[in-house]
Scaffold this motif. Sequence first.
Motif, PDB file in Angstrom:
ATOM      1  N   UNK A  70      32.313  56.661  40.628  1.00 43.42           N
ATOM      2  CA  UNK A  70      31.252  57.248  41.407  1.00 43.42           C
ATOM      3  C   UNK A  70      31.736  57.414  42.817  1.00 43.42           C
ATOM      4  N   UNK A  71      31.553  58.551  43.520  1.00 47.92           N
ATOM      5  CA  UNK A  71      32.080  58.748  44.610  1.00 47.92           C
ATOM      6  C   UNK A  71      30.893  59.209  45.728  1.00 47.92           C
ATOM      7  N   UNK A  72      30.447  58.566  46.540  1.00 48.20           N
ATOM      8  CA  UNK A  72      29.253  59.010  47.150  1.00 48.20           C
ATOM      9  C   UNK A  72      29.932  59.274  48.593  1.00 48.20           C
ATOM     10  N   UNK A  73      29.638  60.465  49.165  1.00 50.05           N
ATOM     11  CA  UNK A  73      29.860  61.064  50.680  1.00 50.05           C
ATOM     12  C   UNK A  73      29.410  60.372  51.699  1.00 50.05           C
ATOM     13  N   UNK A  74      29.889  60.447  52.874  1.00 52.69           N
ATOM     14  CA  UNK A  74      31.161  61.023  53.128  1.00 52.69           C
ATOM     15  C   UNK A  74      32.427  60.351  52.630  1.00 52.69           C
ATOM     16  N   UNK A  85      38.517  53.277  36.446  1.00 52.55           N
ATOM     17  CA  UNK A  85      37.214  53.266  35.815  1.00 52.55           C
ATOM     18  C   UNK A  85      36.175  52.437  36.533  1.00 52.55           C
ATOM     19  N   UNK A  86      35.054  52.945  36.496  1.00 53.63           N
ATOM     20  CA  UNK A  86      33.860  52.347  37.030  1.00 53.63           C
ATOM     21  C   UNK A  86      34.154  51.934  38.598  1.00 53.63           C
ATOM     22  N   UNK A  87      34.943  52.359  39.164  1.00 53.07           N
ATOM     23  CA  UNK A  87      34.906  52.148  40.655  1.00 53.07           C
ATOM     24  C   UNK A  87      33.668  52.899  41.303  1.00 53.07           C
ATOM     25  N   UNK A  96      43.798  56.621  50.979  1.00 52.84           N
ATOM     26  CA  UNK A  96      44.964  57.027  51.464  1.00 52.84           C
ATOM     27  C   UNK A  96      45.852  57.622  50.334  1.00 52.84           C
ATOM     28  N   UNK A  97      46.907  58.379  50.535  1.00 55.35           N
ATOM     29  CA  UNK A  97      47.839  58.831  49.563  1.00 55.35           C
ATOM     30  C   UNK A  97      48.532  58.007  48.698  1.00 55.35           C
ATOM     31  N   UNK A  98      48.448  57.916  47.401  1.00 54.49           N
ATOM     32  CA  UNK A  98      49.032  56.921  46.525  1.00 54.49           C
ATOM     33  C   UNK A  98      48.339  55.689  46.514  1.00 54.49           C
ATOM     34  N   UNK A  99      47.095  55.433  47.041  1.00 60.52           N
ATOM     35  CA  UNK A  99      46.404  54.307  46.830  1.00 60.52           C
ATOM     36  C   UNK A  99      45.647  54.038  45.593  1.00 60.52           C
ATOM     37  N   UNK A 100      45.421  52.822  45.294  1.00 58.23           N
ATOM     38  CA  UNK A 100      44.658  52.515  44.069  1.00 58.23           C
ATOM     39  C   UNK A 100      43.289  51.791  44.198  1.00 58.23           C
ATOM     40  N   UNK A 101      42.283  52.249  43.800  1.00 57.11           N
ATOM     41  CA  UNK A 101      41.104  51.812  43.868  1.00 57.11           C
ATOM     42  C   UNK A 101      40.618  51.402  42.368  1.00 57.11           C
ATOM     43  N   UNK A 102      40.522  50.237  41.957  1.00 50.75           N
ATOM     44  CA  UNK A 102      40.678  50.004  40.599  1.00 50.75           C
ATOM     45  C   UNK A 102      39.180  49.442  39.998  1.00 50.75           C
ATOM     46  N   UNK A 103      39.396  49.015  38.926  1.00 50.20           N
ATOM     47  CA  UNK A 103      38.294  48.653  37.936  1.00 50.20           C
ATOM     48  C   UNK A 103      37.219  47.850  38.681  1.00 50.20           C
ATOM     49  N   UNK A 104      35.984  48.584  38.725  1.00 46.77           N
ATOM     50  CA  UNK A 104      34.790  47.829  39.216  1.00 46.77           C
ATOM     51  C   UNK A 104      34.818  47.529  40.714  1.00 46.77           C
ATOM     52  N   UNK A 105      35.941  48.041  41.437  1.00 47.68           N
ATOM     53  CA  UNK A 105      36.112  47.819  42.989  1.00 47.68           C
ATOM     54  C   UNK A 105      34.838  48.761  43.652  1.00 47.68           C
ATOM     55  N   UNK A 118      43.640  48.101  45.977  1.00 49.01           N
ATOM     56  CA  UNK A 118      42.588  47.250  45.713  1.00 49.01           C
ATOM     57  C   UNK A 118      42.189  47.374  44.343  1.00 49.01           C
ATOM     58  N   UNK A 119      43.152  46.787  43.368  1.00 48.25           N
ATOM     59  CA  UNK A 119      42.980  47.052  41.851  1.00 48.25           C
ATOM     60  C   UNK A 119      41.939  46.571  40.908  1.00 48.25           C
ATOM     61  N   UNK A 120      41.617  45.358  41.288  1.00 52.85           N
ATOM     62  CA  UNK A 120      40.919  44.650  40.254  1.00 52.85           C
ATOM     63  C   UNK A 120      39.645  43.942  40.892  1.00 52.85           C
ATOM     64  N   UNK A 121      38.316  44.394  40.620  1.00 50.88           N
ATOM     65  CA  UNK A 121      37.155  43.617  41.066  1.00 50.88           C
ATOM     66  C   UNK A 121      37.095  43.095  42.628  1.00 50.88           C
ATOM     67  N   UNK A 122      37.390  44.173  43.497  1.00 46.95           N
ATOM     68  CA  UNK A 122      37.358  43.868  44.860  1.00 46.95           C
ATOM     69  C   UNK A 122      36.170  44.330  45.481  1.00 46.95           C
TER      70      UNK A 122
END
Length: 221
Positions: A70-74, A85-87, A96-105, A118-122
């Motif tokens: 789910x991505x809410x703006x801005x 999944x479920x970020x 940023x470029x090549x960044x990882x926003x992970x599961x449930x973060x 920030x790949x796991x439950x952050x």
Amino acid sequence: MEACKIKELYTLSETIAAGLFQSLEYPWEALPKISSFICALGKSLPPDIYEQRGENVWVAKSADIAPTAYINGPAIIDEEAQVRHCAFIRGNAIVGKGAVVGNSTELKNVVLFNKVQVPHYNYVGDSILGYKSHMGAGSITSNVKSDKTLVAVKSGTEAFPTGLKKFGAMLGDEVEVGCNSVLNPGTVIGRRSNIYPLSMVRGVVPPQSIYKNKNEIIEKN
């Protein structure tokens, strides 16, 4: 407070948000400006590289966005980023470029420089994470004091008032935060420092350090 200055913490060429920091001295001064910066920058992004997905949300066509995220703006999601999944991106976020926003973060009012993970439950709120910084599984930024007073950055006996009620952590380039650590409001971690797992961090951690506990911070070899 020299170690807390933008020039000591970040490589500005490693973020699409470099313009956000240009006239500032300390990174937390950017926190109230993130939303308006995204709205202005998003309108200027080249449509052959980025597409607008809803109100004030711009996503690079090369980014990999899970259908359950789910991505809410801005918000701006830069090239080759992964939003898994479920970020939950609550808004006022630059990934940023090549960044990882992970599961449930969960992200809120943040700038993630290029290749941040920030790949796991952050939970990352009201924070700025420098180039290639990484938060281990379950580590979070705590962005509001329990007594709801304004946040000050503390280094030794010195306390620097920020005027902010919400302020999580400033992570310099290539910082490693161990699993299940809590970064308390007003934390600043210098470039290439490591935080032990299960740490509770407050104040300023010098660059090139290993944080074992508040009484044992050693210089890296």
